[in-house]
Design a protein around this motif. Structure first.
Motif, PDB file in Angstrom:
ATOM      1  N   HIS A 101       0.844  -1.192   0.000  1.00 13.21           N
ATOM      2  CA  HIS A 101       0.000   0.000   0.000  1.00 13.21           C
ATOM      3  C   HIS A 101       0.875   1.236   0.000  1.00 13.21           C
ATOM      4  O   HIS A 101       1.823   1.323   0.782  1.00 13.21           O
ATOM      5  CB  HIS A 101      -0.915  -0.002   1.226  1.00 13.21           C
ATOM      6  N   PRO A 102       0.563   2.226  -0.860  1.00 15.78           N
ATOM      7  CA  PRO A 102       1.352   3.453  -0.867  1.00 15.78           C
ATOM      8  C   PRO A 102       1.147   4.241   0.425  1.00 15.78           C
ATOM      9  O   PRO A 102       0.047   4.247   0.988  1.00 15.78           O
ATOM     10  CB  PRO A 102       0.816   4.225  -2.073  1.00 15.78           C
ATOM     11  N   SER A 104       0.305   7.133   2.750  1.00 21.25           N
ATOM     12  CA  SER A 104      -0.675   8.205   2.564  1.00 21.25           C
ATOM     13  C   SER A 104      -0.027   9.581   2.513  1.00 21.25           C
ATOM     14  O   SER A 104      -0.480  10.450   1.766  1.00 21.25           O
ATOM     15  CB  SER A 104      -1.746   8.140   3.650  1.00 21.25           C
ATOM     16  N   VAL A 107       1.122  10.120  -0.981  1.00 19.65           N
ATOM     17  CA  VAL A 107      -0.022  10.312  -1.883  1.00 19.65           C
ATOM     18  C   VAL A 107      -0.568  11.732  -1.725  1.00 19.65           C
ATOM     19  O   VAL A 107      -0.822  12.429  -2.710  1.00 19.65           O
ATOM     20  CB  VAL A 107      -1.121   9.256  -1.609  1.00 19.65           C
ATOM     21  N   ILE A 118      -6.896  12.905  -4.608  1.00 23.82           N
ATOM     22  CA  ILE A 118      -6.309  11.704  -3.993  1.00 23.82           C
ATOM     23  C   ILE A 118      -6.692  10.465  -4.812  1.00 23.82           C
ATOM     24  O   ILE A 118      -5.850   9.612  -5.091  1.00 23.82           O
ATOM     25  CB  ILE A 118      -6.791  11.544  -2.529  1.00 23.82           C
ATOM     26  N   LEU A 119      -7.969  10.369  -5.198  1.00 25.56           N
ATOM     27  CA  LEU A 119      -8.416   9.196  -5.968  1.00 25.56           C
ATOM     28  C   LEU A 119      -7.688   9.092  -7.305  1.00 25.56           C
ATOM     29  O   LEU A 119      -7.335   7.997  -7.734  1.00 25.56           O
ATOM     30  CB  LEU A 119      -9.929   9.241  -6.189  1.00 25.56           C
ATOM     31  N   LEU A 122      -4.136   7.844  -6.597  1.00 18.85           N
ATOM     32  CA  LEU A 122      -4.151   6.403  -6.296  1.00 18.85           C
ATOM     33  C   LEU A 122      -4.364   5.574  -7.562  1.00 18.85           C
ATOM     34  O   LEU A 122      -3.731   4.532  -7.735  1.00 18.85           O
ATOM     35  CB  LEU A 122      -5.225   6.087  -5.252  1.00 18.85           C
ATOM     36  N   LYS A 123      -5.247   6.032  -8.457  1.00 19.23           N
ATOM     37  CA  LYS A 123      -5.482   5.291  -9.699  1.00 19.23           C
ATOM     38  C   LYS A 123      -4.226   5.280 -10.560  1.00 19.23           C
ATOM     39  O   LYS A 123      -3.852   4.241 -11.105  1.00 19.23           O
ATOM     40  CB  LYS A 123      -6.654   5.892 -10.474  1.00 19.23           C
ATOM     41  N   LYS A 126      -1.782   2.881  -9.033  1.00 16.64           N
ATOM     42  CA  LYS A 126      -2.218   1.496  -9.241  1.00 16.64           C
ATOM     43  C   LYS A 126      -1.943   1.069 -10.680  1.00 16.64           C
ATOM     44  O   LYS A 126      -1.421  -0.025 -10.924  1.00 16.64           O
ATOM     45  CB  LYS A 126      -3.706   1.357  -8.909  1.00 16.64           C
TER      46      LYS A 126
END
Length: 138
Positions: A101-102, A104, A107, A118-119, A122-123, A126
């Protein structure tokens, strides 16, 4: 106790050896709503953390009990991505990587620097991981 001071108390507890600090909404006697402060710590830090709780919160009492805590073996790696370097926490069981997991904070820093949500960050991370997967991270 006023909720505006929770962050200060959380920070103090964590800086003084708490492993985790969290609140749980509860109902007290006479159906009064309240928040229960929970602090996980090693036994050698308990006296200091108890003192901080009594000094910094409105409580008149503390209930204490021992709990078992289990954690995966962990290490970190830094991944260079097109949007910035990201530390990734790697979790192992019996020597086998079972999750990653990255971090936070990384991020959030990328989101602030790039203006992306943030989303979105994260995408992108990923998608980058999927394209460059060498350890079969999950």
């Amino acid at each position: 106790m006023s909720p505006e001071y929770y962050q200060y108390i959380f920070d103090r507890l964590l800086k003084n050896g708490a492993l985790d600090v969290y609140l749980t909404p509860i109902m007290m006697k006479k159906q009064r709503p309240a928040n229960m402060l929970s602090v996980l710590c090693k036994e050698e830090r308990a006296d200091l953390l108890r003192r901080i709780i009594f000094e910094e919160t409105s409580t008149f009492g503390i209930r204490e009990y021992k709990v078992n805590r289990y954690a995966l073996q962990r290490n970190f790696k830094t991944v260079k991505t097109p949007i910035g370097d990201v530390r990734v926490k790697m979790g192992y069981m019996d020597g086998k990587l079972i999750k990653s997991h990255p971090e936070s904070d990384d991020v959030k820093a990328i989101a602030e620097k790039t203006g992306l949500s943030i989303l979105s960050v994260l995408k992108i991370l990923k998608d980058y991981e999927d394209e460059n997967d060498t350890e079969n991270d999950t």
